[in-house]
Design an enzyme around this catalytic site. Structure first.
Site, short mmCIF file in Angstrom:
data_model
loop_
_atom_site.label_atom_id
_atom_site.label_comp_id
_atom_site.label_asym_id
_atom_site.label_seq_id
_atom_site.Cartn_x
_atom_site.Cartn_y
_atom_site.Cartn_z
N GLY A 66 36.77 38.23 53.17
CA GLY A 66 36.75 39.00 54.42
C GLY A 66 35.38 39.64 54.64
N CYS B 70 39.87 49.78 47.31
CA CYS B 70 40.92 50.20 48.25
C CYS B 70 41.91 51.06 47.46
CB CYS B 70 41.58 49.01 48.93
SG CYS B 70 42.22 47.77 47.81
C1 LIG Z 1 39.41 43.76 46.19
S1 LIG Z 1 39.35 42.05 46.01
C2 LIG Z 1 37.92 41.65 46.97
C3 LIG Z 1 38.18 41.55 48.44
C4 LIG Z 1 37.01 40.90 49.17
N1 LIG Z 1 35.79 41.63 48.96
C5 LIG Z 1 37.27 40.79 50.65
O1 LIG Z 1 36.86 41.64 51.42
O2 LIG Z 1 37.92 39.82 51.07
C6 LIG Z 1 38.73 41.86 44.40
C7 LIG Z 1 38.45 40.42 44.02
O3 LIG Z 1 37.75 40.44 42.77
C8 LIG Z 1 38.18 39.32 42.02
N2 LIG Z 1 37.81 39.61 40.62
C9 LIG Z 1 38.51 40.28 39.68
N3 LIG Z 1 37.81 40.36 38.55
C10 LIG Z 1 36.64 39.73 38.77
C11 LIG Z 1 35.50 39.45 37.97
N4 LIG Z 1 35.44 39.86 36.71
N5 LIG Z 1 34.49 38.75 38.51
C12 LIG Z 1 34.54 38.32 39.81
N6 LIG Z 1 35.60 38.55 40.61
C13 LIG Z 1 36.63 39.25 40.09
C14 LIG Z 1 39.66 39.25 42.30
O4 LIG Z 1 40.17 37.96 41.99
C15 LIG Z 1 39.69 39.58 43.78
O5 LIG Z 1 39.60 38.40 44.54
#
Ligand SMILES: C[S@@+](CC[C@H](N)C(=O)[O-])C[C@H]1O[C@@H](n2cnc3c(N)ncnc32)[C@H](O)[C@@H]1O
Length: 459
Positions: free
Chosen positions: A272, A393
């Site tokens: 997003g 969030c």
């Molecule tokens: C809060 S969401 C991000 C939402 C995104 N920024 C958006 O606006 O659509 C967090 C994301 O971080 C990913 N994630 C979790 N641990 C991670 C890591 N160690 N390295 C990279 N991505 C990671 C998760 O799979 C998830 O898709």
């Protein structure tokens, strides 16, 4: 009961059965911690005819949203809780109670369907029990609810530990947080200002009879008075508009991409904010901004790809653990980093009501450690003088201001800077200032709960 509930209930007699069966599978899997509501729905949506999909969604979202109450009622009615192997029966019971309490389904139909569901699961032994439990609830519902109202989880329709945390950290905001977290969230869209202005797009919506209001804080945000399917939004397939909460839209405004910059979106899926950064760059006519998006989960990576394809943009996409620099970083520093870390999502419970079932207090500590490691490692990839926007969030200070406090205490080359440092004309008086950064609370008809803090690497 809102209009959506009524619409669903009006075709309940034709659609209930199959949607209900699939709902049993979805709720059982959530209770067994085998995935979130959104992943389970994505996986099982195809199991019902498309006209039954809204019913499936209503049942699953409804049971999760009302879970603290339904769970207390169910436990009150059962002499012994079901064993783990019969979690599917517990899901059947929760669905039955949900229909009796919150839907227009005639009582006899709700009871019959619940009993029939036991047979479909080949657990005929439970039919008598289920019948007795629901009939008792029909007779004694008011008395039972009155007794259970004394429990905070029932009074606030929220797990007790979460009520305690919210009350501890935000006593003055408790009521509003609970109220907003328990409602249906508003549908907020982001207009792609590189293709159309918000005003022109709003006029196009009005021509189609879709009423929308401007977001107060993000000048790309429009709130729809009534939710519509994305296919009904003009130009959706061509990237004119995306569904994104207003609080989430603030990140691209804060980071304000400039020509020639190298930007990292470190936890990017579903993309997003990646898409919004690219839209901002395009609407400013920036030709040489480079964007790298890193995401851990391959299946979520696909979502970034499809989102960017729809918007008509491209970025360097890397599937890796952002904290494992050897796995993905080529040694070229970034000018700006968006770090939207995985978090408890306690600011978006209304969009992910399964949090009421599966989130546990220990998750906060686990996530704080993961966030700390990602922040520490990703910081290495930032240019001197560069900026990192930390975002969650979450409403938990441990993941937000305390996380930043710990980081600044241990990272001599980091300092907090005002959130409008990169876009001086961008008003950042949303939410409340906290010891580091700003905290936004979910609003009933407005944005989600969020946290932002902007850091700069000293030269
Ligand atoms: C809060 S969401 C991000 C939402 C995104 N920024 C958006 O606006 O659509 C967090 C994301 O971080 C990913 N994630 C979790 N641990 C991670 C890591 N160690 N390295 C990279 N991505 C990671 C998760 O799979 C998830 O898709």
């Amino acid at each position: 009961m809102n209009q959506f509930d009524k619409n669903i209930s009006s075709h309940a007699s034709t659609s209930t059965q199959s949607a209900r069966q699939v709902a049993v599978t979805v709720i059982t899997n959530i209770l067994l911690q085998q995935g979130s509501l959104s992943t389970q729905l994505a996986r099982h949506q195809m199991d019902v005819a498309s006209e039954h999909a809204p019913m499936l969604k209503e049942l699953c979202f409804g049971v999760c949203r009302q879970y603290p109450r339904l769970n207390s009622i169910a436990l009150h009615l059962l002499a012994h809780p079901f064993e783990e192997k019969d979690t599917d029966l517990y899901a059947v019971l929760l669905l039955g109670l949900y229909q009796l309490t919150y839907m227009n389904t005639p009582d006899h139909a709700a009871v019959n369907e619940t009993v029939e569901a036991c047979r479909i699961l080949k657990k005929d032994w439970a039919t008598k029990l289920m019948n007795a439990v629901l009939r008792r609830y029909q007779r004694e519902a008011d008395d039972i609810v009155e007794i259970l109202e004394a429990q905070p989880s029932v009074e606030f329709n929220m797990p007790k530990w979460l009520v305690k945390r919210f009350n501890k950290h935000w006593p003055e905001h408790l009521e509003k947080i609970i109220e907003a977290s328990n409602t249906h969230p508003p549908m907020c869209i982001r207009v792609n200002e590189s293709l159309v202005s918000r005003e022109t797009y709003n006029e196009q919506l009005l021509d189609l009879g879709i009423n929308a209001e401007n977001g107060e804080f993000s000048d790309s945000a429009l709130y729809l008075r009534n939710a519509v399917r994305v296919g009904e939004l003009p130009g959706f397939d061509d990237g004119y508009v995306s569904v994104q909460d207003e609080a989430a839209q603030l990140s691209a405004h804060i980071l304000s991409p400039k020509d020639g910059e190298k930007i990292l979106d470190a936890c990017a899926a579903p993309g997003g904010k990646t898409g919004h950064l690219l839209e901002k760059a395009n609407s400013a006519g920036l030709s040489s901004m480079e964007l790298t998006a890193v995401e851990l989960e391959p299946w979520r990576m696909e979502k970034i790809e499809s989102n960017l394809t729809r918007l008509g943009y491209s970025a360097q996409l890397i599937c890796a653990d952002a904290s494992d620099l050897d796995a993905w970083w080529d040694g070229e520093h970034f000018d700006k980093i968006l770090l939207d870390v995985p978090c408890t999502a306690t600011g978006v419970i209304r969009r992910n009501p399964d949090i009421k079932i599966n989130r546990k207090p220990a998750d906060i500590d686990d996530l704080v450690i993961i966030q700390r490691e990602i922040l520490k490692q990703v910081w290495t990839t930032l240019n001197q003088g560069g900026f990192l926007l930390y975002a969650t969030c979450s409403l938990m200070p441990e993941e937000n201001e305390q996380q930043i406090q710990h980081f600044l205490a241990n990272q001599a080359d980091a300092s907090e800077v005002p959130l409008n440092s990169l876009a001086p004309s961008f008003a950042t008086e949303w939410g409340i200032p906290v010891s580091y950064g700003r905290q936004l609370f979910p609003h009933e008809d407005g944005h989600d709960g969020f946290y932002y803090c902007l850091l700069q690497k000293k030269t």
